[in-house]
Design an enzyme around this catalytic site. Sequence first.
Site, PDB file in Angstrom:
ATOM      1  N   TYR A  72      -4.157  -2.924   7.145  1.00 50.23           N
ATOM      2  CA  TYR A  72      -3.206  -3.543   6.232  1.00 50.23           C
ATOM      3  C   TYR A  72      -3.978  -4.237   5.108  1.00 50.23           C
ATOM      4  CZ  TYR A  72       0.543  -2.708   9.630  1.00 50.23           C
ATOM      5  OH  TYR A  72       1.455  -2.143  10.493  1.00 50.23           O
ATOM      6  N   HIS A 117      -2.923   2.723  16.612  1.00 44.71           N
ATOM      7  CA  HIS A 117      -1.997   2.782  15.484  1.00 44.71           C
ATOM      8  C   HIS A 117      -1.281   4.120  15.359  1.00 44.71           C
ATOM      9  CE1 HIS A 117      -1.436   0.782  11.278  1.00 44.71           C
ATOM     10  NE2 HIS A 117      -0.324   1.339  11.688  1.00 44.71           N
ATOM     11  N   GLY A 170      15.428  -0.321   7.642  1.00 45.72           N
ATOM     12  CA  GLY A 170      15.717   0.927   6.948  1.00 45.72           C
ATOM     13  C   GLY A 170      17.215   1.198   6.924  1.00 45.72           C
TER      14      GLY A 170
END
Length: 296
Positions: free
Chosen positions: A53, A128, A211
Amino acid sequence: MRYRTIGNTTVSAVGLGAMPLSIEHRPDEERAIATIHAALDAGVTLIDTADSYHWHAGEEGHNELLIARALARYGGDTSGVLVATKGGRGRPGDGSWTVTATPAHIKRAAEASLKRLGTEAIGLYQLHKPDPAVPWAESVGALRELLDAGTIRAAGISNVDTGQIREAHAILGEGLVSVQNQYSPAVRDTEPELWLSTQLGLAFLPWSPLGGISRSSLDGPSGPTSVGTAFHRIAAEHGASPQQIALAWLLTRSPAVIPVPGASRPASIQDSAKAAELELSEAEQAQLEDALPGSS
């Protein structure tokens, strides 16, 4: 704030997704730290991050270092805060994302994350994304080694299917405590993974949980934002925001769900945290589900 569990750890029912604080169009550091402090003030005790990030090349761990500084500067007790980080992805600095989940890389990445976070062990370390060039069992085996070494206290996996969850569970046993997949009112194709996680006693951490209500920080600055949905109508009835209703709806899906909405300013996470206190009636849940894309 209400609470849920990740493995043996109790955390707030709504976490903070810290990615927007470090990627493109990120706020300045003072506002970023104020956002983390606002989350803590609101009772949030789960902060989601990753070594990837960051915005520019050579900034690996930008978000982890930011969180460490914010926790160090916070005036209150942070002993109950779980920082969940991830390894296995990279950002070359051109806006793209890479995947590298070799055992050697995962172990090096975890050790680097541990140093940046400045703790005795990483509370929750998540792979991840599966690397198509590396056998899944080998990547998960690196998590097993990190658990055995005490580098991490618990392991998680992200962006996975049901077969990968089952294989990881067989390898890690009780060491596997979480699954983090995209899931939201607009993106529900990971429901099989949600139901399996619930069955196995794993926390399910939806990323980009808004979303269909708000655009994801992954969408860039110009993505569309929905208006006039059932979430907006029910929000008006509750005197709440549509984002709160979306998060409250996610919490009704399973006791395993712990959404981690992103935020780049204090007001955003303060708003999201209030979702943990919202009660949706069965009729309201039915209205929301009937209005979802793809519902018959």
